[in-house]
Write a protein that holds these residues in place. Structure first.
Motif, mmCIF file in Angstrom:
data_model
loop_
_atom_site.group_PDB
_atom_site.id
_atom_site.type_symbol
_atom_site.label_atom_id
_atom_site.label_comp_id
_atom_site.label_asym_id
_atom_site.label_seq_id
_atom_site.Cartn_x
_atom_site.Cartn_y
_atom_site.Cartn_z
ATOM 1 N N SER A 79 1.187 -1.060 0.025
ATOM 2 C CA SER A 79 -0.116 -0.034 -0.079
ATOM 3 C C SER A 79 0.921 1.221 -0.033
ATOM 4 N N GLN A 80 0.627 2.639 -0.360
ATOM 5 C CA GLN A 80 1.377 3.560 0.153
ATOM 6 C C GLN A 80 1.748 3.731 0.635
ATOM 7 N N ARG A 141 -3.135 -2.836 -5.811
ATOM 8 C CA ARG A 141 -4.003 -3.006 -4.421
ATOM 9 C C ARG A 141 -5.257 -3.126 -5.515
ATOM 10 N N GLN A 143 -9.716 -4.450 -6.381
ATOM 11 C CA GLN A 143 -10.508 -5.260 -5.780
ATOM 12 C C GLN A 143 -11.230 -6.953 -6.486
ATOM 13 N N VAL B 7 -0.545 7.706 -7.285
ATOM 14 C CA VAL B 7 0.733 5.948 -6.925
ATOM 15 C C VAL B 7 0.682 4.559 -7.793
ATOM 16 N N CYS B 8 -0.438 4.505 -7.518
ATOM 17 C CA CYS B 8 -0.907 3.153 -8.766
ATOM 18 C C CYS B 8 -1.420 3.612 -10.111
ATOM 19 N N GLU B 15 -13.143 2.322 -7.288
ATOM 20 C CA GLU B 15 -12.113 2.379 -6.544
ATOM 21 C C GLU B 15 -12.626 3.555 -5.745
ATOM 22 N N TYR B 17 -12.980 6.790 -3.358
ATOM 23 C CA TYR B 17 -14.341 7.327 -2.141
ATOM 24 C C TYR B 17 -14.067 8.666 -2.631
ATOM 25 N N GLN B 56 -10.371 9.247 -2.247
ATOM 26 C CA GLN B 56 -9.612 8.557 -1.661
ATOM 27 C C GLN B 56 -9.388 7.044 -2.827
ATOM 28 N N GLU B 58 -9.387 4.756 -2.082
ATOM 29 C CA GLU B 58 -9.958 3.597 -1.062
ATOM 30 C C GLU B 58 -9.524 2.074 -1.696
ATOM 31 N N ALA B 59 -9.787 1.714 -3.030
ATOM 32 C CA ALA B 59 -9.743 0.482 -2.980
ATOM 33 C C ALA B 59 -8.446 -0.243 -3.489
ATOM 34 N N GLY B 60 -7.243 0.978 -3.809
ATOM 35 C CA GLY B 60 -5.801 0.904 -3.556
ATOM 36 C C GLY B 60 -5.023 0.849 -2.877
ATOM 37 N N CYS B 61 -4.480 1.770 -2.825
ATOM 38 C CA CYS B 61 -3.241 2.068 -1.768
ATOM 39 C C CYS B 61 -3.922 3.380 -0.547
ATOM 40 N N ALA B 62 -4.907 3.374 -1.037
ATOM 41 C CA ALA B 62 -5.676 4.917 0.162
ATOM 42 C C ALA B 62 -4.598 5.871 -0.192
ATOM 43 N N ALA B 63 -4.489 6.214 -0.606
ATOM 44 C CA ALA B 63 -4.190 7.989 -0.714
ATOM 45 C C ALA B 63 -4.583 8.533 -1.219
ATOM 46 N N TRP B 64 -5.024 9.694 -0.008
ATOM 47 C CA TRP B 64 -5.782 11.182 -0.303
ATOM 48 C C TRP B 64 -5.441 12.151 -1.721
ATOM 49 N N GLN C 723 -3.126 12.266 6.307
ATOM 50 C CA GLN C 723 -2.206 12.552 4.491
ATOM 51 C C GLN C 723 -3.042 14.457 4.265
#
Lengths: 186, 90, 976
Positions: A79-80, A141, A143, B7-8, B15, B17, B56, B58-64, C723
């Motif tokens: 994750s990040q 990451r 779904q 990031v991703c 994915e 939010y 966000q 949210e379903a990935g790297c959680a980065a905002w 963040q």
């Protein structure tokens, strides 16, 4: 986090706790050109280096850390700012440089393998998994249906899928259903 | 609809939010006064055109992330990590 | 009638199927439409509104008339286009919208009543009496008008959804699409070629002119073979691209198994989401009909459809045929029929200057102005300069020219542009980012034009993708100029159909204009023109032209037609594939799930989690008996409850303490390692977000618990705060909800139970109230927290999840020996109500810390999320509804959550409401019902009486207001 007053009771524990894997009794399952099986993840811990401590972490662990979406040895990008060390011993000293959290029991790890594995995943995973874009060792990451997923391509036609332990049943159901439907095509 | 996570990479909207206007990044000081806080918490522009919103992954790297997007053409113009905008050292 | 020597069907493979119970034969490669025509069946359906006899109008997915139902029972699929459905052995086809039979339809009387059904008839006719609308008019209309019916039983058919990615999506595999795919494929880019047809080739399959000396179908087959040999090309046949969406995402419906008998697990269709860097639209064009009196009889179809039936399926739709058109292309139909030995009764061209040669009677400057026949065409009337003439015929092939299939280019708000030379709309460049249009959909109607545009589109796309394409030599192909002169409607008095599917006529459009529905959008809604499932593919341009004519405007000024997704109907079942039953939402099961189910505990859903309501024991027949017993058990001995579903978040880092001080109202930096503290979390607007306990494991390591319901939202919130607001803090978070199986052990005998299990004993000194620390059980490292949600002496013990099932058994075995056992959510709820503990029933998103009596938990010594806004006027004070406990006065049957509270003197009406009830339960400890709720100025009203009224359930009772905590208010039991 020591506690002062502990009283030894005896050498032998009074109960024996039995371990159960997340997808116990549900797998393996094979259909068409694909096989789904449970992977024993072994010891797994997340490592989130503190600010400016990535170098120190790498040194303490004796290995480089992967870039985003990649794998280096036993360490996968998770994750990040977060990595997952799989089946690796983590020296206590690492705790100075990084947040270490045991994740050994948090994930249901499955392997999907076979010529049509990519086609099965195309039914459930909304990212581009074409071999040309998502090569061996690449991870992401994303779904799996409505479930969270960490996916790694472990071979030309093999993937490791991690989702929440509590969702193991749904994971197996969704993937095996996709396998059934795909295999039933003429 | 697809958004770019710095990031991703490009990902399906599912994915992400959605939070709302990126004004949420500019939190006032506790003593900034009622008007400024009201502005920060409640008042939002609703333009037809370019918006700057917080999402966000949210379903990935959680980065905002802060996404600049055109609500008329649906063009996604830019995605930046919120932490980068706040100028924090990684 | 089958024509020898023609068609691409496989005559060595006869296929039998039934139509309304009659067994018929066709060949492999036939559609239902071609096979019915081969069997001389022209009458295939009844129309929507007037129940007019109808046959096929087209030979493709745009078909408005020939809708059928295939299969039977729960397998039945209504509204299938006969022109798309391939026949297979045993296929059962039934006609729709006709009773008692297709040949004699009782509701055919609607046609005689046609004057009453003109434009806007719904609005005008069924106005009054109002009560009649729902009971009389609507059911009548629904029965009379309509498409196929649903079976009424749940369909067992499977559908699929899938994702695909490519560099280039080519939509349509006609000459333009094939050429584009070939050039792009050869250049090495990842191509998806999608076509709605079974076989690639588009119009090439239906025309007699070839490409490069090969027949059109052979050339297409060769192209497809080359494409199939390329690893970078994916060919998707039977796949209709139905929508163009943001960021070059396309929806597509693949018909997977509708062309063979249903088989186990085979999905009927698959709905694809295709993400393409670039796209080429090569969707072709659709031929438009001409409006003239009674132009809807079975046997009247487009000229290109007649060529398709003849050249592709080897079928002549009639023994003799009249061809009628306003363009040179229509002449091909006459020539092809003649060459195949079919009698051409006449070629009628509306253009006086049309040049036609052929071995058949030719009428130029003439029009077909009417038709006769009972259930199919028997004769047409033509009007020439010298008068009218009746010509007997079984089939009329008509052509009003071609409309480019611009549909997808409209899906993102693009408006097509009018082109006078072809009298139709073409796509506007850039309507869909990354899309290039090519071939007939772009107005290039010759084969050469299509090939050249396909190639050019590929080159443009390759360049955009940063690839170099080697332009190959264009294959030789016909390049006949498209000569036409617009003809929208032939003058006359009777009804001339525009929209065949919704039964809209020229007269309806004129009437709409007369009643001042002059905007194309108003006309459309008033007449329902273009609002059927074909979305006006066959009729919109014609209708627009009529409207332009009667309103004295040009067509471009009148407007454009807006097409929206989907291009052709997509079953909801396909879009919702996999979402029924178990696929609706993931099931989250705790490690104690199987044991719990074995104990016959009914499960309830808590978010995605499944938790036990109660654990019945023999002799209990009502949940209340079980619940009361479990509550007493916890109060008297010991109970075990799986609390793994609560969110657990690992918070670590040098700044973990500072971070928690900022997200919680109270202070966590002062919490000692080895201790737990209750924390309250606000939203920035000052309302309560969540609560829970957080344990400090070391200086830099905390474990936060959240409520089950808010676990995800809290994690998101923490990441936001970190963040977006405080990125300078060195802290990281990860969920450990799944890592630990955690069980509450509650009751006076809880320590006794644990000491029977733990590898080391605990006592009140080593583990006082709100302590936490590592323990070991069965040699396994575990965590123990001395916290209580019941008001009893209680613990929560956590082990790595793999041991959860085993520990649950062990805990219950020990509990049973002490007179205790497992307890469920019902008992948990009663226990916490007795103790006045809140859940999300209370912190429901509108209450403040003040409302729940926790305003003192907002530390003034530091800033935290929500602190400033929580101090706003209006969020504090006597006017707020404050948390109270409620106890009924006298005997009551029950209290209900959702009931409102009133001053006993006031009537129970909305304006007198002074609060509401959030939680209720029967307290076996106190022998009464207890409630929690919010009451205006409630804290100052302890001891007062309020009236509780639930109008929904007919409950009214007086209650005494008290503080929320009734059980052990001093907390001696918890600390004991």
């Amino acid at each position: 986090m020591g506690l002062s007053c502990m009283i030894r009771k005896g050498v032998r524990p009074v109960v024996e706790l039995l371990a159960k894997s997340p997808a116990e009794g549900l797998l393996p399952y094979a259909k068409g050109a694909v096989e789904l099986s449970e992977l024993a993840l072994g010891k797994a811990a997340s490592i989130a280096p503190f600010k400016g401590q990535l170098d120190a972490v790498e040194k303490a662990l004796g290995q480089g850390f992967p870039k985003v979406g990649r794998t280096t040895g036993h360490v996968v990008w998770f994750s990040q700012g977060q990595y997952l060390a799989i089946a690796m011993d983590i020296p206590d000293a690492l705790g100075k440089y990084a947040a270490i959290t045991d994740q050994s029991d948090a994930w249901c790890a499955l392997e999907l393998k076979g010529a049509a594995a990519e086609d099965v995943l195309a039914r459930l995973v909304p990212i581009d998994l074409r071999q040309s874009q998502f090569k061996r060792g690449h991870c992401a990451r994303t779904q799996l249906g409505h479930m969270p997923l960490h996916i790694t391509r472990t071979g030309n036609d093999a993937f490791r899928l991690l989702s929440f332990r509590s969702m193991a049943g749904t994971m197996v159901h969704e993937i095996s259903r996709a396998m059934d439907l795909l295999a039933a095509r003429r | 609809m697809r958004l770019i996570c710095p990031v991703c990479g490009e990902r399906d909207r599912r994915e992400f939010y959605y939070m709302g206007d990126a004004v949420a990044l500019q939190r006032p000081e506790p003593d900034a006064g009622a008007a400024e806080w009201d502005d920060y918490v409640h008042l939002r522009e609703n333009p037809a055109g370019v918006t700057r919103d917080l999402w966000q992954h949210e379903a990935g790297c959680a980065a905002w992330i802060v996404v600049r997007r055109n609500t008329v053409t649906h063009e996604v113009l830019e995605s930046v990590l919120a932490t980068d905008l706040k100028g924090a050292s990684a | 009638m089958r024509v020898n020597g023609k068609g691409l069907i496989d005559r060595s493979r006869p296929v039998s199927f039934t139509f309304d119970g009659t067994r018929l034969q066709g060949f492999a490669g036939d559609t239902v439409a071609s096979a019915l025509l081969a069997n001389d069946i022209r009458l295939m359906a009844r129309s929507f509104k007037y129940h007019r006899p109808r046959g096929v109008l087209s030979a493709g997915s745009e078909e408005p008339n020939a809708l059928i139902t295939v299969k039977r029972g729960s397998d039945a699929e209504p509204n299938v286009r006969a022109t798309v459905q391939e026949i297979y052995e045993g296929l059962e086809v039934r006609s729709q919208n006709a009773w008692p039979s297709l040949g004699f339809d009782a509701l055919g009387v609607n046609d005689l009543a046609a004057p009453f059904f003109s434009a806007g008839f719904y609005y005008k006719t069924f106005m009054w009496p109002r009560a009649f609308w729902e009971r009389v008019y609507e059911p009548l209309i629904r029965r009379a008008a309509g498409l196929g019916g649903v079976s009424g039983t749940a369909s067992a058919a499977e559908y699929e959804k899938a994702f695909a990615f490519c560099d280039l999506l080519v939509i349509g595999a006609g000459p333009a699409g094939l050429m584009a795919a070939l050039e792009a494929g050869r250049a090495g880019v990842d191509v998806i070629l999608a076509d709605e047809d079974v076989q690639a080739g588009g119009r090439l399959l239906s025309e007699t002119h070839g490409v490069e000396g090969l027949s059109g179908s052979d050339w297409a087959a060769r192209a497809i073979a080359e494409l199939a040999s390329m690893e970078n090309v994916r060919i998707m046949a039977r796949t209709t691209v139905t929508g163009a969406y943001d960021q070059s995402t396309f929806g597509a419906l693949e018909r997977v198994s509708q062309h063979h008998a249903p088989s186990k697990d085979a999905p009927r269709a698959c709905f694809w989401r295709i993400v393409a860097k670039r796209s080429i639209l090569a969707a072709g064009a659709l031929e438009r009909p001409v409006a003239f009196q009674n132009n809807d009889r079975p046997g009247i179809m487009t000229a290109s459809a007649v060529r398709s039936y003849l050249n592709r399926w080897g079928v002549a739709p009639g023994r003799n045929v009249v061809v009628f058109g306003n363009n040179d292309d229509a002449h091909r139909t006459a020539h092809d029929l003649r060459a195949a030995g079919v009698h051409v009764a006449a070629l009628v061209d509306s253009r006086p200057d049309a040049r036609v040669t052929g071995d058949f009677p030719v009428f130029t400057g003439a029009q077909v102005c009417g038709s006769t026949g009972r259930q199919g065409l028997e004769a047409v009337t033509i009007r020439t300069q010298s008068g009218t003439e009746k010509i007997a015929t079984e089939c009329l092939a008509m052509s009003g020219g071609w409309n480019p299939s611009v549909h997808l280019t409209c899906h993102m708000n693009g408006r097509p542009e009018w082109r006078d030379d072809i009298a139709s709309f073409v796509p506007k460049g850039g309507a869909i980012p990354g899309m290039v249009t090519a071939g007939a959909c772009n107005g290039a109607f010759s084969t050469h034009g299509a090939l050249a545009e396909g190639q050019a589109a590929a080159m443009e796309t390759l360049e955009a993708l940063g690839k170099k394409g080697a332009k190959s030599d264009l294959p030789d192909a016909e390049d006949t100029p498209y000569r036409m002169s617009p003809l929208w409607a032939v003058g006359g008095t009777g009804r001339a159909w525009l929209d065949f599917q919704n039964d809209v006529t020229v007269k309806d459009v004129k009437q709409a204009a007369k009643e001042n529905f002059r905007s194309v959008e108003h006309m459309k809604r008033y007449t329902t023109q273009g609002m059927a499932t074909d979305q006006g593919k066959n009729s919109n341009v014609n209708a627009l032209a009529i409207l332009a004519d009667v309103t004295g405007r040009g067509i471009p000024e009148t407007g454009t037609t807006t097409f929206r997704p989907p291009y052709s109907p997509v079953p909801i079942a396909a879009m919702g594939a996999g979402a029924q039953g178990k696929g609706f939402a993931p099931e989250r099961l705790t490690t104690s799930h199987h044991s719990t189910v074995k104990r016959k505990a009914p499960m309830i859903e808590a978010g995605m989690w499944y938790r036990p309501s109660y654990f019945p024991v023999p002799g209990e027949s009502h949940w209340r008996q079980s619940c009361d017993r479990e509550v007493n058990m916890v109060r008297d001995t010991v109970g075990v409850c799986d609390v793994s579903t609560l969110g657990k978040i690992d918070v670590q880092g040098p700044d973990a303490a500072a971070f928690l001080d900022f997200v919680y109202t109270n202070t966590f930096s002062t919490l000692k390692p080895g201790r737990v503290r209750y924390g309250l979390m606000l939203r920035e607007d000052g309302t309560v977000m969540d609560d829970g306990t957080t344990a400090r494991l070391s200086d830099t390591h905390y474990v936060m618990t959240t409520t089950t319901a808010a676990a995800g939202a809290v994690m998101r919130h923490l990441e936001f705060v970190h963040q977006c607001l405080r990125p300078e803090l060195d802290v990281s978070m990860i969920s450990v909800t799944e890592q630990w199986a955690q069980f509450a052990v509650a009751g006076p005998k809880s320590r006794e139970l644990l000491n029977g299990l733990l590898d080391m004993l605990i006592d009140n000194d080593s583990f006082p109230f709100m302590a936490c620390g590592p323990v070991s059980v069965g040699g396994v490292d575990a965590r123990l927290f001395r916290i209580s949600f019941s008001g009893e002496h209680a613990y929560e013990i956590a082990v790595p999840a793999r041991y959860g099932a085993s520990l649950f058994e062990a805990l219950n075995e020990k509990a049973a020996a002490l007179g205790g056992g497992p307890y469920g959510m019902e008992a948990l709820n009663v226990l916490r109500i007795e103790k006045g503990f809140i859940t999300h029933a209370e912190i429901h998103g509108r209450v403040t810390a003040f409302d729940i009596g926790m305003e003192r938990m907002i530390s003034a010594k530091k800033d935290c999320i929500g602190q400033t806004m929580a101090a706003r006027p209006g969020l504090l004070g006597a006017e707020r509804e404050q948390l109270v406990g409620l106890k009924p006065i006298g005997a009551v049957k029950q209290l209900t959550a959702g009931a409102h509270l009133f001053d006993p003197e006031n009537p129970a009406t909305r304006e007198h409401s002074e609060g509401y009830v959030t939680s209720v339960g029967f307290s076996p400890t106190m022998g009464v019902f207890l409630g929690m709720g919010f009451l205006k100025n409630g804290r100052a009203r302890h001891g007062q009486t309020v009236k509780l009224v639930d109008h929904m359930r007919g409950i009214e009772t007086l209650c005494e207001v008290h503080g929320p905590v009734l059980h052990d208010p001093e907390g001696g039991k918890t600390r004991g």
